[in-house]
Design an enzyme around this catalytic site. Structure first.
Site, PDB file in Angstrom:
ATOM      1  N   SER A 165     -18.337  31.293  -7.025  1.00  0.00           N
ATOM      2  CA  SER A 165     -18.168  29.848  -6.809  1.00  0.00           C
ATOM      3  C   SER A 165     -19.524  29.291  -6.376  1.00  0.00           C
ATOM      4  O   SER A 165     -20.397  30.051  -5.928  1.00  0.00           O
ATOM      5  CB  SER A 165     -17.145  29.629  -5.683  1.00  0.00           C
ATOM      6  OG  SER A 165     -17.120  28.283  -5.250  1.00  0.00           O
ATOM      7  N   TYR A 200     -13.054  32.064   2.271  1.00  0.00           N
ATOM      8  CA  TYR A 200     -13.326  31.859   0.839  1.00  0.00           C
ATOM      9  C   TYR A 200     -14.829  31.971   0.588  1.00  0.00           C
ATOM     10  O   TYR A 200     -15.284  32.682  -0.308  1.00  0.00           O
ATOM     11  CB  TYR A 200     -12.803  30.479   0.422  1.00  0.00           C
ATOM     12  CG  TYR A 200     -12.944  30.171  -1.057  1.00  0.00           C
ATOM     13  CD1 TYR A 200     -11.976  30.569  -1.970  1.00  0.00           C
ATOM     14  CD2 TYR A 200     -14.053  29.467  -1.538  1.00  0.00           C
ATOM     15  CE1 TYR A 200     -12.090  30.279  -3.322  1.00  0.00           C
ATOM     16  CE2 TYR A 200     -14.187  29.181  -2.895  1.00  0.00           C
ATOM     17  CZ  TYR A 200     -13.199  29.587  -3.782  1.00  0.00           C
ATOM     18  OH  TYR A 200     -13.318  29.304  -5.133  1.00  0.00           O
TER      19      TYR A 200
END
Ligand code: NAD
Length: 273
Positions: free
Chosen positions: A138, A151
């Site tokens: 990401s 995350y």
């Protein structure tokens, strides 16, 4: 025509990648935790062709199941050209709101899921003497993203794992790329903290995502960028352009990136308190 594995392929980015691969004639093994949805997606994609999609139920947190899946794709189709270790979940909330279950789930799916995919695919590809591993991280694996630190931690780890593996795999015929998207308009943004206690952030990821990136990217546009990056064997595939700009700014001024994150935290606290 390639033989490709896509994990987390029943939805969002994985589904868009699988669709683009089938559309170019590839044979794609799509797997997902959601068995009904992955079966529907595989059937619909095969109907359009010209490639074929096969569905499998798979939890990427289960190392043995991942190894069995990759072995059976190789056994059924004779080779394994390209794998997308893509399955992931969003975990959101301030550090003090999150339990160890939040941390463990993010690491089990987003990091260990990729580890299991690499551990299963790499020996097969070394033996073949070719193959390409593409791991989904990401932009939050390149730029510090608060209000979802498990995350962020999982995605920074995937970036490190992928770039280091790329160095080891170079010269052995195996390529490794890591995909770092900014915010993409997928169900991930409305299904934060799955099976875990909710927070204001996890309930409203899409709203906060739009504050950070007013134009959410589409999964289809990202899939195009990704396949282009894979063809060029790029180490890091970062998209959209606003994500590349944020990454460049963070490299030029790591302190500036933390200051920008502090501003986002202050705005979040004002909105939720
Ligand atoms: P999505 O929720 O649309 O799709 C993810 C899929 O993974 C779902 O079908 C889900 O059932 C599956 N999945 C979840 N846990 C699983 C498990 N344990 N085993 C197998 N499958 C599992 O999300 P998406 O946006 O398409 O996300 C795909 C990847 O892209 C993830 O790794 C995510 O972290 C990453 N990513 C997404 C964005 C975004 O803004 N959407 C941005 C950057 C990175």
């Amino acid at each position: 025509m390639s033989v490709v594995v896509v994990t987390g392929g029943a939805s969002g980015i994985g589904r868009a990648l699988a669709a683009a691969l089938v559309a170019r004639g590839d044979t794609v093994a799509i797997s997902d935790l959601d068995g009904d949805r992955v079966a529907e997606v595989a059937e619909a994609l095969t109907e359009h062709g010209p490639g074929k999609a096969y569905a499998a139920v798979l939890d990427v947190a289960d190392a043995e199941a991942v190894a069995d899946h990759y072995q059976s794709v190789k056994a059924d189709h004779g080779r394994l050209d390209l794998v997308f270790n893509n399955a992931g979940i969003a975990v959101g909330g301030l550090a003090e709101e999150l339990t160890l279950d939040h941390w463990n789930r993010a690491l089990d799916v987003n990091l260990r899921g990729v580890v299991h995919g690499v551990h299963a695919a790499y020996p097969i590809m070394l033996e073949q003497g070719y193959g390409h591993i593409a791991n989904t991280a990401s932009l939050a694996g390149l730029v510090p993203m608060p209000m979802g630190i498990p995350y962020t931690a999982s995605k920074f780890a995937v970036v490190g794992l992928s770039l280091a593996l790329r160095a080891e795999a170079a010269g052995r015929g195996v390529k490794v790329s890591v995909i770092c998207p900014g915010f993409v308009d997928t169900p991930l943004l409305t299904t934060g903290n799955p099976g875990l206690p909710q927070t204001e952030m996890s309930k409203n990821i899409r709203t906060f995502a739009k504050q950070a990136q007013p134009r959410l990217y589409s999964a289809e546009a990202l899939a195009k960028d990704v396949l282009h990056g894979i063809r060029r064997n790029k180490a890091l595939i970062v998209a959209p352009a606003s994500g590349r700009a944020a990454w460049r700014a963070a490299r030029l001024s790591p302190g500036g990136a933390v200051r920008a994150a502090r501003i986002a935290v202050a705005r979040y606290r004002r909105q939720v308190e």
